[in-house]
Write an enzyme that holds these catalytic residues in place. Structure first.
Site, mmCIF file in Angstrom:
data_model
loop_
_atom_site.group_PDB
_atom_site.id
_atom_site.type_symbol
_atom_site.label_atom_id
_atom_site.label_comp_id
_atom_site.label_asym_id
_atom_site.label_seq_id
_atom_site.Cartn_x
_atom_site.Cartn_y
_atom_site.Cartn_z
ATOM 1 N N LEU A 13 -0.636 9.915 -1.425
ATOM 2 C CA LEU A 13 0.328 10.814 -2.066
ATOM 3 C C LEU A 13 0.061 10.949 -3.555
ATOM 4 O O LEU A 13 0.368 11.980 -4.161
ATOM 5 C CB LEU A 13 1.755 10.295 -1.851
ATOM 6 C CG LEU A 13 2.257 10.250 -0.402
ATOM 7 C CD1 LEU A 13 3.619 9.580 -0.341
ATOM 8 C CD2 LEU A 13 2.333 11.660 0.170
ATOM 9 N N LYS A 73 3.196 1.627 -1.556
ATOM 10 C CA LYS A 73 2.487 1.504 -2.826
ATOM 11 C C LYS A 73 1.567 0.296 -2.801
ATOM 12 O O LYS A 73 2.002 -0.829 -2.593
ATOM 13 C CB LYS A 73 3.484 1.379 -3.986
ATOM 14 C CG LYS A 73 2.815 1.270 -5.338
ATOM 15 C CD LYS A 73 3.848 1.153 -6.437
ATOM 16 C CE LYS A 73 3.182 0.956 -7.783
ATOM 17 N NZ LYS A 73 4.162 0.782 -8.856
ATOM 18 N N ASP A 112 8.864 2.614 -17.570
ATOM 19 C CA ASP A 112 7.898 3.699 -17.365
ATOM 20 C C ASP A 112 8.611 4.966 -16.903
ATOM 21 O O ASP A 112 8.188 5.624 -15.954
ATOM 22 C CB ASP A 112 6.840 3.274 -16.346
ATOM 23 C CG ASP A 112 5.583 4.149 -16.420
ATOM 24 O OD1 ASP A 112 5.404 4.826 -17.455
ATOM 25 O OD2 ASP A 112 4.793 4.143 -15.467
ATOM 26 N N GLN A 121 -0.176 2.120 -12.008
ATOM 27 C CA GLN A 121 0.281 0.915 -11.318
ATOM 28 C C GLN A 121 -0.346 0.757 -9.934
ATOM 29 O O GLN A 121 -0.296 -0.319 -9.364
ATOM 30 C CB GLN A 121 1.807 0.939 -11.182
ATOM 31 C CG GLN A 121 2.553 1.036 -12.497
ATOM 32 C CD GLN A 121 2.292 -0.138 -13.400
ATOM 33 O OE1 GLN A 121 2.075 -1.239 -12.935
ATOM 34 N NE2 GLN A 121 2.285 0.104 -14.699
ATOM 35 N N GLY A 122 -0.935 1.824 -9.389
ATOM 36 C CA GLY A 122 -1.538 1.697 -8.075
ATOM 37 C C GLY A 122 -1.595 3.014 -7.332
ATOM 38 O O GLY A 122 -1.376 4.085 -7.899
ATOM 39 N N THR A 123 -1.897 2.930 -6.039
ATOM 40 C CA THR A 123 -2.028 4.096 -5.174
ATOM 41 C C THR A 123 -0.885 4.114 -4.174
ATOM 42 O O THR A 123 -0.524 3.073 -3.612
ATOM 43 C CB THR A 123 -3.371 4.048 -4.424
ATOM 44 O OG1 THR A 123 -4.434 3.937 -5.370
ATOM 45 C CG2 THR A 123 -3.568 5.315 -3.603
ATOM 46 N N VAL A 124 -0.331 5.298 -3.941
ATOM 47 C CA VAL A 124 0.806 5.444 -3.028
ATOM 48 C C VAL A 124 0.344 6.213 -1.789
ATOM 49 O O VAL A 124 -0.264 7.278 -1.906
ATOM 50 C CB VAL A 124 1.980 6.181 -3.702
ATOM 51 C CG1 VAL A 124 3.151 6.307 -2.729
ATOM 52 C CG2 VAL A 124 2.424 5.437 -4.954
#
Length: 475
Positions: free
Chosen positions: A152, A174, A272, A157-160
């Site tokens: 998505l 996540k 954030d 912070q990362g991949t969703v």
């Protein structure tokens, strides 16, 4: 009229003589080549027999089955033996791999604070919405083994990933990029425990987490209409959000952040806040997401010292300089979001050197009294000029460099709610109605003939002056 003598079949010689060397003697068919053997010939008295060499199959006769090497049988035997050996070795390797994987998952589970998480869940047995601990296999199945087509979005912070649980619940999973710092494990578990109990309509619901991987995986509710940034940016969306929707999104976001600051069991600083972390559902309802950088603030502390973390353009300059994180840092970031809503521009745009930093450009424009030049013309019309002006003044308060001069998120939310209420009930613009409402609310202290007392008039005048002051001050 007498008799005739002949040798038996397979013998040759003079049948009238009885001497062994002169009479009938045995013929060796194997030597004279008068045999029908394909491989081996064996002479016997009066005849011969055929046979096959070792390893061959058949009767050995040319006109019979002959002698054939059993390629098929040997190949099949070798294949069966190889398959047995391969299966046996594979089973051993699979068992070893499963044991290693189980040990690794157990190590990650303990490293990520799984035992502490179980303890927290045990203490929350009375809560029906407590966090669930998912297995890695469950989330791999839900995301089709983390297929690239399920992504998505990617962020700092990362991949969703989009996932579908066995009960057909759509979720966003996540996969964090941040390594497991042992000092942060307890804070992470506390955050999961607290967020799992938050039931605010404008905060993305946290269903649970997976602790069996190197870094924890978080499972959130799925919000299907993209981010606020995608709807504001004219390059990504040809149909801009109306001002009414933008104002409602601002109110909902402010309420959510205010809830995190004031109403959560342990105050949470998001750290954030940005338009890319405000998700919209199909009704354009705001959902604050991405708590990967958030910090829990104990009730007896007003600020915490952390490594500076955030997004360029939204980062509180005071926090950037001092490293002291407090609730006003979120207020600054939200102020930048308000500026995006009223201007339709991105927080940082390197293609526009004159307004590379939107917050600085906005503050400078207001100082030079150029507000109307920077407002988003796509939503600006005569009916909402006053609201746009009020929101712009509120945004200026939020992005003040000195954090102590900024309002709290609760005050921001109340002011934004007041703007919507003013539009629904525009009594503030009608002096006669304001007079009647105020007199009624103050109790209308009067004498027996219906005349208001002097004390009531005095209080009423002071309220009028206060309202006028607040409007002039941009509130």
């Amino acid at each position: 009229m007498g008799y005739c003598c002949v040798c038996k079949e397979g013998f040759r010689g003079n049948p009238y003589l009885s001497h062994p060397d002169l009479g009938c003697k045995d013929i060796n068919e194997c030597d004279d080549g008068k045999h029908r053997c394909s491989r081996r010939c064996h002479n016997v008295e009066g005849n011969y027999t055929c046979s096959c060499p070792p390893g061959y199959r058949g009767d050995g006769y040319i006109d019979g089955s002959g002698c054939k090497f059993p390629f098929m049988e040997i190949s099949l035997g070798i294949s069966v033996a190889f398959l047995f050996v391969f299966t046996f070795v594979s089973t051993l390797c699979w068992g070893h791999k499963q044991r290693s994987l189980k040990q690794l998952r157990k190590k990650y589970f303990e490293q990520n604070g799984g035992n502490y998480m179980l303890q927290q869940m045990y203490q929350q047995q009375g809560h029906t919405d407590r966090a669930k601990i998912f297995s890695e296999d469950e989330l791999r199945t839900a995301t089709n083994n983390f297929d690239e087509n399920r992504i998505l979005g990617r962020g700092g912070q990362g991949t969703v990933y989009e996932g579908i649980l066995p009960d057909n619940t759509h979720v966003a999973i996540k996969k964090s990029r941040i390594g497991g710092d042992p000092r942060q494990i307890k804070d992470f578990i506390n955050e999961v425990a607290v967020l799992s109990q938050i039931n605010h309509r404008n905060v993305v619901k946290l269903f649970g987490c997976c602790l069996e991987t190197e870094v924890p995986l978080l499972v959130y509710e799925y919000v299907d209409n993209g981010t606020l940034l995608e709807h504001i940016d004219p390059l990504k969306n040809e149909h801009p959000l109306s001002w009414e929707i933008r104002l409602r999104i601002a109110v909902e976001t402010a309420e959510a952040i205010s809830y995190l600051h004031s109403a959560a069991a342990i105050p949470i600083i998001h750290r954030d806040i940005k338009s890319a972390n405000i998700l919209l559902d199909h009704n354009h309802r705001a959902k604050v997401s991405d708590f990967g950088a958030s910090r829990l603030v104990p009730l007896d502390e007003t600020q915490v010292t952390t490594v500076v973390q955030g997004t360029l353009g939204y980062l509180d300059p005071e926090y950037l300089l001092t490293g002291q994180l407090n609730e006003k840092s979120d207020v600054y970031s939200f102020g930048v979001v308000l500026v995006e809503l009223v201007t339709g521009n991105k927080a940082v745009d390197f293609n526009k050197p004159e307004q590379r930093n939107l917050a600085m450009h906005f503050a400078s424009s207001l100082k030079e009294d150029n507000l109307w030049e920077i407002l988003d013309k796509r939503v600006l019309h005569q009916k909402n000029e006053e609201q746009l002006k009020e929101v712009a003044f509120l945004a200026r308060k939020c992005i003040r460099v000195n954090g102590e001069e900024r309002p709290t998120m609760k005050e921001v939310a109340m002011e934004l709610e007041g703007l919507i209420s003013m539009k629904k009930h525009p009594w503030g613009k009608r002096e006669d109605m304001m007079s009647e409402e105020c007199e009624y609310l103050l109790g209308h202290v009067a004498d027996g003939y219906g005349n208001a007392s002097a004390s009531t008039s005095t209080v009423y005048d002071s309220i009028q002056r206060e309202v006028a002051f607040e409007i002039e001050d941009g509130r």
